[in-house]
Design an enzyme around this catalytic site. Structure first.
Site, mmCIF file in Angstrom:
data_model
loop_
_atom_site.group_PDB
_atom_site.id
_atom_site.type_symbol
_atom_site.label_atom_id
_atom_site.label_comp_id
_atom_site.label_asym_id
_atom_site.label_seq_id
_atom_site.Cartn_x
_atom_site.Cartn_y
_atom_site.Cartn_z
ATOM 1 N N ILE A 102 0.845 -1.191 0.000
ATOM 2 C CA ILE A 102 0.000 0.000 0.000
ATOM 3 C C ILE A 102 0.884 1.245 0.000
ATOM 4 O O ILE A 102 1.992 1.243 0.546
ATOM 5 C CB ILE A 102 -0.975 -0.018 1.214
ATOM 6 N N CYS A 103 0.386 2.289 -0.655
ATOM 7 C CA CYS A 103 1.027 3.597 -0.644
ATOM 8 C C CYS A 103 2.456 3.522 -1.201
ATOM 9 O O CYS A 103 2.697 2.972 -2.248
ATOM 10 C CB CYS A 103 0.976 4.170 0.773
ATOM 11 N N GLY A 104 3.426 4.049 -0.482
ATOM 12 C CA GLY A 104 4.807 4.108 -0.949
ATOM 13 C C GLY A 104 5.425 2.768 -1.246
ATOM 14 O O GLY A 104 6.357 2.674 -2.051
ATOM 15 N N THR A 106 4.165 0.542 -2.984
ATOM 16 C CA THR A 106 3.934 0.259 -4.403
ATOM 17 C C THR A 106 5.067 0.828 -5.258
ATOM 18 O O THR A 106 5.454 0.219 -6.257
ATOM 19 C CB THR A 106 2.578 0.806 -4.889
ATOM 20 N N ALA A 153 -2.732 -0.946 -3.214
ATOM 21 C CA ALA A 153 -3.721 0.081 -2.889
ATOM 22 C C ALA A 153 -3.010 1.405 -2.669
ATOM 23 O O ALA A 153 -1.801 1.449 -2.400
ATOM 24 C CB ALA A 153 -4.511 -0.299 -1.634
#
Length: 197
Positions: A102-104, A106, A153
């Site tokens: 999720i977030c960074g 990715t 996400a």
């Protein structure tokens, strides 16, 4: 025997709010959640929480895990400190063990080439494009995306992220999963009865 241990990566500046729904409801449904850090030295989350990891990354093996969860962190965008976690994600995916980022995180997976040929999402497409990765055509505008063993996400979607994890691991049947999401994402009180049934 089905593995029931999920591993949550923890490192300095990790975004502690992004994985709370996921880990809490895994733990309430028979999973053991263990933290894995760069070492077993304490780390401090973005919210100022200090966590002592259960094990160092070097001791983590996909054979001992049902899932690797990678939260966002400022460190994903400020150097190579978390590259070993992205490499471990590759090892997990190669072994057929799910990875949820999720977030960074990715962006870390993008730099590792793990999003080049898998459907995925993140905060926004240009955030990942800035990594120079080759997966732009696979970017999907969605709250959360599952492609095989990879779940992604953006930072504003911890509930959708958890929903995808639960679906992939079979934590809830379809009816309860829908109710869980409606309760925690939409504050739908009618969903509570379904979950209790």
């Amino acid at each position: 025997m089905t593995l029931r241990t999920a591993h949550l990566a923890v490192y300095d500046t990790y975004a502690d709010w992004e994985t709370g729904h996921t880990t809490a409801h895994l733990a309430q449904n028979g999973f053991t959640v263990r933290t894995v850090g760069p070492t077993t030295a304490p780390v401090t989350s973005m919210g100022g929480l200090t966590v002592r990891p259960d094990l160092p990354l070097a001791e983590l093996s996909p054979e001992d895990s049902a899932l690797l969860i990678l939260p966002g962190a400022a460190l994903w965008d400020s150097g190579d400190a978390l590259t070993p976690f992205a490499r471990t994600a590759r090892t997990f995916l190669d072994a057929g063990v799910p990875v949820a980022a999720i977030c960074g995180a990715t962006a870390g997976l993008a730099r590792e080439g793990l999003l080049d040929e898998r459907a995925h999402t993140s905060a926004v497409s240009f955030y990942l494009a800035a990594t120079g990765y080759a997966g732009g055509a696979q970017y999907t505008e969605a709250d959360a995306v599952t492609d095989g063993d990879l779940i992604t996400a953006g930072p504003t979607e911890p509930v959708a992220f958890a929903r995808e994890v639960f679906a992939r691991l079979g934590v809830y049947d379809e009816k309860k999963l829908d109710a869980w999401y409606r309760l925690f994402h939409d504050s739908d009180p009618s969903a509570y009865e379904v979950l209790q049934g």
